[in-house]
Design a protein around this motif. Structure first.
Motif, PDB file in Angstrom:
ATOM      1  N   ILE A 119      38.281  43.514  41.331  1.00  0.00           N
ATOM      2  CA  ILE A 119      38.418  44.971  41.288  1.00  0.00           C
ATOM      3  C   ILE A 119      37.206  45.546  40.584  1.00  0.00           C
ATOM      4  O   ILE A 119      36.931  45.209  39.421  1.00  0.00           O
ATOM      5  N   LYS A 120      36.468  46.395  41.280  1.00  0.00           N
ATOM      6  CA  LYS A 120      35.243  46.996  40.763  1.00  0.00           C
ATOM      7  C   LYS A 120      34.309  45.888  40.253  1.00  0.00           C
ATOM      8  O   LYS A 120      33.948  44.993  40.973  1.00  0.00           O
ATOM      9  N   LYS A 121      33.943  45.937  38.963  1.00  0.00           N
ATOM     10  CA  LYS A 121      33.008  44.959  38.409  1.00  0.00           C
ATOM     11  C   LYS A 121      33.711  43.805  37.705  1.00  0.00           C
ATOM     12  O   LYS A 121      33.073  43.019  37.017  1.00  0.00           O
ATOM     13  N   TYR A 170      42.621  41.590  32.663  1.00  0.00           N
ATOM     14  CA  TYR A 170      41.457  42.117  33.375  1.00  0.00           C
ATOM     15  C   TYR A 170      40.213  41.673  32.636  1.00  0.00           C
ATOM     16  O   TYR A 170      40.138  41.782  31.405  1.00  0.00           O
ATOM     17  N   THR A 172      35.706  41.246  32.798  1.00  0.00           N
ATOM     18  CA  THR A 172      34.392  41.484  33.378  1.00  0.00           C
ATOM     19  C   THR A 172      33.415  40.525  32.708  1.00  0.00           C
ATOM     20  O   THR A 172      33.811  39.670  31.914  1.00  0.00           O
TER      21      THR A 172
END
Length: 322
Positions: A119-121, A170, A172
Motif C-alpha cells: 500500500i503506497k510506499k 504497517y 515502510t
C-alpha cells in the motif's frame, strides 16, 4: 516520517493510566522486544524477506531468593521461526515459549500466518495465530497456612487450552507500527478444582519503530512497546533507542515503566548479517525490596540465504533485518 513516529509514541504515553503499572503481566517480557516481532504480532511473520530462526533466554531478577525453597523469579526461553511466501504475498511462522515462575509453569506453541499487501510506499500486514497454552502448578512447592486444605491439590497439575491471537501492522523503509491482541478467547484453567479458576486475560500490544540514517555508517533506531490487559489489571510502556554502526554493531538504552532501565548490545556476522548475537542487561529500579537488582537476556538467531527471484522483493523492515 519521524513526525509520524513521535505522534505514535506520544499517543501511546497518553494511553497510560494515571496510577501507572498494576499487578503482574501474565505473559513473558523481553528487553529486546524490538528484535522479537514474531512473538508480539503475528502480522510480523515474513516481514524480513528471509527465513529466520531465533532463540532467546531470559533470566529475570537474577539471584532472587524466595521465602522458602529455591529461586522463584521468572526464567524464560523463546524459540521462533518465520519466513516469507512472496509468491502469494504472505508469511508464515511459529514460536514456542517456556516459562517457569515459582511453582507455576507456562508453555505455549503458536502457528502464525499473515497476508502482506503493498500500500503506497509500504506494506500492510494482517495476521492471525493459533495454538496451545499449557499452565501448570506444582502444589508441593506451596506452603498453606492451613495444612490439609481441600482446595490445595497435591503434586503437579497441568491443563492445556487452545489459544488464539491476531494482529495488524504497517511498515515502510523507515518506520513501522503495529497492533495485536493475545488470548482472544480468554481460556479458563481450573488447576486442581473448580474453586481454583484462573483465566488468561486478553492482552493488547501497540508497537512502533523508526529508522533515522544519521550518515552512511550510523543509524538511530528508536522503538516503543505499550501493552495492557483489557480487564484493566496491568499496563506498561517500554521505550528503547539503539545506535547501529555499519549495519552490524549496535548498542541501546531503554526503560520499562515502573521496573527497570535496560542496556542492550549486539553484533551481526557472516554474509548479509545472517548470524546475530544480542545481550540485554536490566537494572531494576522499581519495587527493589521484592526483586533482585538485575535481569539478563541473551539472543541468538540465524537467517537462511535470501531466495533469488526475478520479481521485486516486498519491502522489509530495516529494524528487524539488521
Amino acid at each position: 516520517m519521524i513526525r509520524t513516529f513521535y505522534v505514535i509514541l506520544v499517543g501511546m504515553a497518553c494511553l497510560l493510566p494515571v496510577s501507572g503499572v498494576q499487578a503482574q503481566d501474565q505473559d513473558p517480557q523481553f528487553s529486546m522486544f524490538m528484535l522479537n516481532p514474531v512473538y508480539y504480532n503475528p502480522a510480523a511473520v515474513g516481514s524480513e524477506g528471509v527465513a529466520r530462526f531465533q532463540l532467546v533466554h531470559r533470566t529475570q531478577y537474577l539471584g532472587y531468593q524466595g521465602t522458602f525453597d529455591e529461586g522463584g523469579a521468572p526464567n524464560t526461553q523463546l524459540f521462533s521461526f518465520n519466513m516469507p511466501l512472496n509468491q502469494i504475498r504472505s508469511g508464515v511462522g511459529l514460536y514456542a515459549v517456556n516459562e517457569r515462575f515459582g511453582p507455576q509453569g507456562f508453555q505455549r506453541v503458536q502457528l502464525a500466518y499473515a497476508v502482506r499487501l503493498p500500500i503506497k510506499k509500504g506494506t500492510l500486514s494482517i495476521g492471525a495465530e493459533g495454538g496451545l497454552h499449557n499452565w501448570s502448578i506444582n502444589y508441593d512447592r506451596l506452603r498453606p497456612n492451613e495444612p490439609g486444605d481441600p482446595l490445595i491439590a497435591n503434586g503437579r497439575v497441568n491443563q492445556t487450552r487452545p489459544d488464539l491471537g491476531a494482529g495488524i501492522a504497517y511498515q515502510t523503509e523507515t518506520y513501522n507500527v503495529g497492533f495485536s491482541m493475545k488470548h482472544l478467547t480468554q481460556p479458563d484453567y481450573e488447576l486442581g478444582s473448580e474453586a481454583n479458576g484462573n483465566s488468561l486475560y486478553r492482552t493488547a500490544y501497540l508497537t512502533a519503530g523508526y529508522r533515522y540514517a544519521w550518515n552512511d555508517l550510523i543509524d538511530i533506531l528508536p522503538a516503543a512497546l505499550y501493552k495492557f490487559n483489557t480487564n484493566g489489571t496491568y499496563s506498561s510502556l517500554e521505550v528503547n533507542v539503539m545506535g547501529m554502526y555499519d549495519k552490524r554493531h549496535w548498542v541501546g538504552l531503554g526503560y520499562r515503566q515502573g521496573d527497570a532501565f535496560t542496556l542492550t548490545g549486539g553484533v551481526s556476522l557472516l554474509r548479509n548479517n545472517a548470524l546475530r548475537f544480542g545481550y540485554a542487561f536490566d537494572f531494576v529500579v522499581g519495587n527493589q525490596g521484592a526483586k533482585s537488582p538485575t535481569s539478563h537476556e541473551l539472543l541468538l538467531s540465524y537467517s537462511l540465504p535470501e531466495p533469488r527471484s526475478g520479481r521485486k522483493p516486498i519491502i522489509r523492515t530495516p529494524r528487524f533485518r539488521y
